[in-house]
Write an enzyme that holds these catalytic residues in place. Sequence first.
Site, short mmCIF file in Angstrom:
data_model
loop_
_atom_site.label_atom_id
_atom_site.label_comp_id
_atom_site.label_asym_id
_atom_site.label_seq_id
_atom_site.Cartn_x
_atom_site.Cartn_y
_atom_site.Cartn_z
CE1 TYR A 101 -4.18 -1.78 0.42
CE2 TYR A 101 -2.83 -3.23 1.77
CZ TYR A 101 -3.99 -2.99 1.08
OH TYR A 101 -4.97 -3.94 1.02
CG ASN A 124 -11.38 -1.81 -7.58
OD1 ASN A 124 -12.03 -1.37 -8.53
ND2 ASN A 124 -10.48 -2.76 -7.73
CB CYS A 132 -7.88 -3.86 -5.45
SG CYS A 132 -9.40 -4.82 -5.50
CG HIS A 133 -6.08 -9.64 -7.15
ND1 HIS A 133 -6.81 -9.06 -8.18
CD2 HIS A 133 -5.11 -10.36 -7.74
CE1 HIS A 133 -6.29 -9.43 -9.34
NE2 HIS A 133 -5.25 -10.22 -9.10
CD GLU A 159 -2.82 -11.87 -11.14
OE1 GLU A 159 -1.81 -11.22 -10.77
OE2 GLU A 159 -3.93 -11.33 -11.31
#
Length: 169
Positions: A101, A124, A132-133, A159
């Site tokens: 962050y 979001n 945002c993950h 991912e």
Amino acid sequence: MTTYRTDLDSPIGRLRLYGDHQALLAVLFESEEPPAIATVDGPAVEDARAGALPQAVRQLREYFDGARRTFDLPLAPRGTPFQQRVWRALTRIPYGRTVAYGELARRIGRPGAARAVGMANDHNPLPIIVPCHRVIGADGGLTGYGGGLERKRWLLALEHGTALPRGAD
């Protein structure tokens, strides 16, 4: 303008997509209430063929299948100028990468605004599409996610090529 919606079954549960004739407005996890931003003009009409919805469904399926790393969709998330800045920055975090962050706050020119960045992430309206993950705590640990930490963990594993089918772990 009419708002449309459709549902998509995914490995992380059912998603509800909202859009208008031109853009995708919101993606909700099944447990979330419809956002005011997506239903401003009255109740949403269920129509999977309308506006940006077919393209969004196709691209999300490709993402969950591991065949898509970026999204190319017209988006119209509604938020404050600060939130918009944070959400644009989120789209620049590469697939499979994470940032803290505080780092994201520095990237938008607000180095002391890590908590505000966290709040913008929390609001979001387009999770997964606006990733945002991919934002984590300063210590590298997983922190809050509107869809729950289990979903965040699964998306990051996808991912990294290590995701199991939901419920298989």
